[in-house]
Design an enzyme around this catalytic site. Sequence first.
Site, PDB file in Angstrom:
ATOM      1  N   MET A 134       0.885  -1.299   0.021  1.00  0.00           N
ATOM      2  CA  MET A 134       0.077  -0.023  -0.015  1.00  0.00           C
ATOM      3  C   MET A 134       0.591   1.377   0.065  1.00  0.00           C
ATOM      4  SD  MET A 134      -3.363  -0.841   2.093  1.00  0.00           S
ATOM      5  CE  MET A 134      -2.824  -0.917   3.631  1.00  0.00           C
ATOM      6  N   GLY A 135       2.100   1.138  -0.256  1.00  0.00           N
ATOM      7  CA  GLY A 135       3.045   2.257  -0.516  1.00  0.00           C
ATOM      8  C   GLY A 135       3.650   2.800   0.933  1.00  0.00           C
TER       9      GLY A 135
ATOM     10  N   HIS B 171       9.312  -3.614   3.027  1.00  0.00           N
ATOM     11  CA  HIS B 171       8.960  -3.737   1.729  1.00  0.00           C
ATOM     12  C   HIS B 171      10.096  -4.190   1.040  1.00  0.00           C
ATOM     13  CE1 HIS B 171       5.656  -0.755   3.316  1.00  0.00           C
ATOM     14  NE2 HIS B 171       5.162  -1.950   2.706  1.00  0.00           N
TER      15      HIS B 171
ATOM     16  N   GLY C 269       4.752 -10.538   4.264  1.00  0.00           N
ATOM     17  CA  GLY C 269       5.696 -10.326   5.169  1.00  0.00           C
ATOM     18  C   GLY C 269       5.116 -11.170   6.611  1.00  0.00           C
ATOM     19  N   GLN C 270       5.917 -11.568   7.334  1.00  0.00           N
ATOM     20  CA  GLN C 270       5.411 -12.142   8.558  1.00  0.00           C
ATOM     21  C   GLN C 270       4.945 -11.176   9.623  1.00  0.00           C
ATOM     22  OE1 GLN C 270       8.234 -14.546  11.239  1.00  0.00           O
ATOM     23  NE2 GLN C 270       6.921 -13.745  12.542  1.00  0.00           N
ATOM     24  N   LYS C 271       5.294  -9.808   9.323  1.00  0.00           N
ATOM     25  CA  LYS C 271       4.584  -8.632  10.173  1.00  0.00           C
ATOM     26  C   LYS C 271       3.308  -8.856  10.237  1.00  0.00           C
ATOM     27  CE  LYS C 271       4.377  -4.227  11.475  1.00  0.00           C
ATOM     28  NZ  LYS C 271       2.793  -3.880  10.956  1.00  0.00           N
ATOM     29  N   ASP C 272       2.548  -9.449   9.035  1.00  0.00           N
ATOM     30  CA  ASP C 272       1.178  -9.355   8.908  1.00  0.00           C
ATOM     31  C   ASP C 272       0.587 -11.045   9.126  1.00  0.00           C
ATOM     32  OD1 ASP C 272      -0.073  -6.719   8.480  1.00  0.00           O
ATOM     33  OD2 ASP C 272       1.875  -7.066   7.129  1.00  0.00           O
TER      34      ASP C 272
ATOM     35  N   GLN D  50      -2.635 -12.319   8.390  1.00  0.00           N
ATOM     36  CA  GLN D  50      -2.859 -12.168   6.593  1.00  0.00           C
ATOM     37  C   GLN D  50      -2.247 -13.101   5.873  1.00  0.00           C
ATOM     38  OE1 GLN D  50      -3.139  -7.987   4.960  1.00  0.00           O
ATOM     39  NE2 GLN D  50      -1.192  -8.455   4.346  1.00  0.00           N
TER      40      GLN D  50
HETATM   41  P1  AMP Z   1       1.588  -3.042   3.439  1.00  0.00           P
HETATM   42  O1  AMP Z   1       2.021  -1.962   2.706  1.00  0.00           O
HETATM   43  O2  AMP Z   1       1.403  -2.604   4.829  1.00  0.00           O
HETATM   44  O3  AMP Z   1       0.175  -3.798   2.810  1.00  0.00           O
HETATM   45  O4  AMP Z   1       2.526  -4.198   3.231  1.00  0.00           O
HETATM   46  C1  AMP Z   1       2.770  -4.881   2.076  1.00  0.00           C
HETATM   47  C2  AMP Z   1       3.623  -6.129   2.498  1.00  0.00           C
HETATM   48  O5  AMP Z   1       4.810  -5.733   3.124  1.00  0.00           O
HETATM   49  C3  AMP Z   1       2.812  -6.924   3.180  1.00  0.00           C
HETATM   50  O6  AMP Z   1       3.324  -8.602   2.636  1.00  0.00           O
HETATM   51  C4  AMP Z   1       3.489  -6.861   4.581  1.00  0.00           C
HETATM   52  O7  AMP Z   1       3.488  -8.027   5.497  1.00  0.00           O
HETATM   53  C5  AMP Z   1       4.978  -6.489   4.121  1.00  0.00           C
HETATM   54  N1  AMP Z   1       5.615  -5.700   5.432  1.00  0.00           N
HETATM   55  C6  AMP Z   1       5.062  -5.044   6.059  1.00  0.00           C
HETATM   56  N2  AMP Z   1       5.813  -4.468   7.176  1.00  0.00           N
HETATM   57  C7  AMP Z   1       6.917  -5.250   7.122  1.00  0.00           C
HETATM   58  C8  AMP Z   1       8.105  -5.344   7.890  1.00  0.00           C
HETATM   59  N3  AMP Z   1       8.405  -4.768   8.861  1.00  0.00           N
HETATM   60  N4  AMP Z   1       9.103  -6.432   7.654  1.00  0.00           N
HETATM   61  C9  AMP Z   1       8.812  -7.480   6.547  1.00  0.00           C
HETATM   62  N5  AMP Z   1       7.727  -7.270   5.685  1.00  0.00           N
HETATM   63  C10 AMP Z   1       6.787  -6.239   6.014  1.00  0.00           C
END
Ligand code: AMP
Length: 285
Positions: A30-31, A37, A148-151, A154
């Site tokens: 989502m930028g 990312h 990312g395992q952060k989510d 998800q």
């Molecule tokens: P988002 O832009 O938040 O939708 O995240 C896009 C992708 O990046 C998703 O697969 C997230 O799980 C991953 N992501 C977000 N934050 C992190 C992080 N700190 N470390 C690794 N992956 C991440």
Amino acid sequence: MILFKRPDDLIDFIQKKRKSIIKIGFVPTMGALHQGHISLIKKSKSENDITICSIFINPTQFNNPNDFKKYPVTIEADIEQLELNGCDILFMPSVDDIYPENFQKSNFELGYLDNILEGKHRAGHFQGVCMVVKRLLEIVKCDILYLGQKDYQQCMVIKKMATDLNIPVKIKISPTIREENGLAMSSRNKRLNEAEKEAALVIFEVLCFLKDNIFGLSIPALLQTGENKLTSKRFKVDYIEITDEILNPIKNAEKNQTIVALIAASIGDVRLIDNMILNNANNAE
Ligand code: AMP
């Protein structure tokens, strides 16, 4: 890096590329990109011939309209970072491109995942996530999807959707990238002021505390102490849970099982989530 805005243009491009045997990696975002990312972009680049990143702030996954309105947008910096890290294609569709007038909304059968943790606290969130990921995968048709395992939850939801719908994609999950002080990188961190950023370190501290004591203290005692530590820094806690690998809460910690801790908490009007594997039955974290 080539920028595509219209799905049809990207579909055409991919179809032409597919005439030779190539592997495509895809990183949906989502930028407001950060090193979390970028770690996914780098992983994809190392394993594929073409890496595609999408930037799309998906309205259907925001249960809170204010959170959607305030979601950080840093397109110029994002493009710079993607180019610097060798991303091949950036896909930046509009809301109408992703959800055209004739778009058929479907209901995704996610079982308990829709009703626990993030599903419970953000009604409709995972339906929106599935909606956008399914649509993006129809357009991008990648070989490998990088998440990312952060989510954590998800990742489970998207894996379930891909399996249930027989979407032919391999899903790879990468570890959470953190600031040096432990704060998990997140686009939402950009909305924290200095004091809040300082306070937010408590989330990582609590996760480390849980990991250090998982076999020493009872689970209720761990959760209570964790919650107290979070509230002492003025966090409003949505949940703090200790679960098995598939997010079922556990009563006792066993050494032969994978154990995960997950936290969602807000400071001011910024909601943060984080998690940590406390014990890895496969010893592979
Ligand atoms: P988002 O832009 O938040 O939708 O995240 C896009 C992708 O990046 C998703 O697969 C997230 O799980 C991953 N992501 C977000 N934050 C992190 C992080 N700190 N470390 C690794 N992956 C991440």
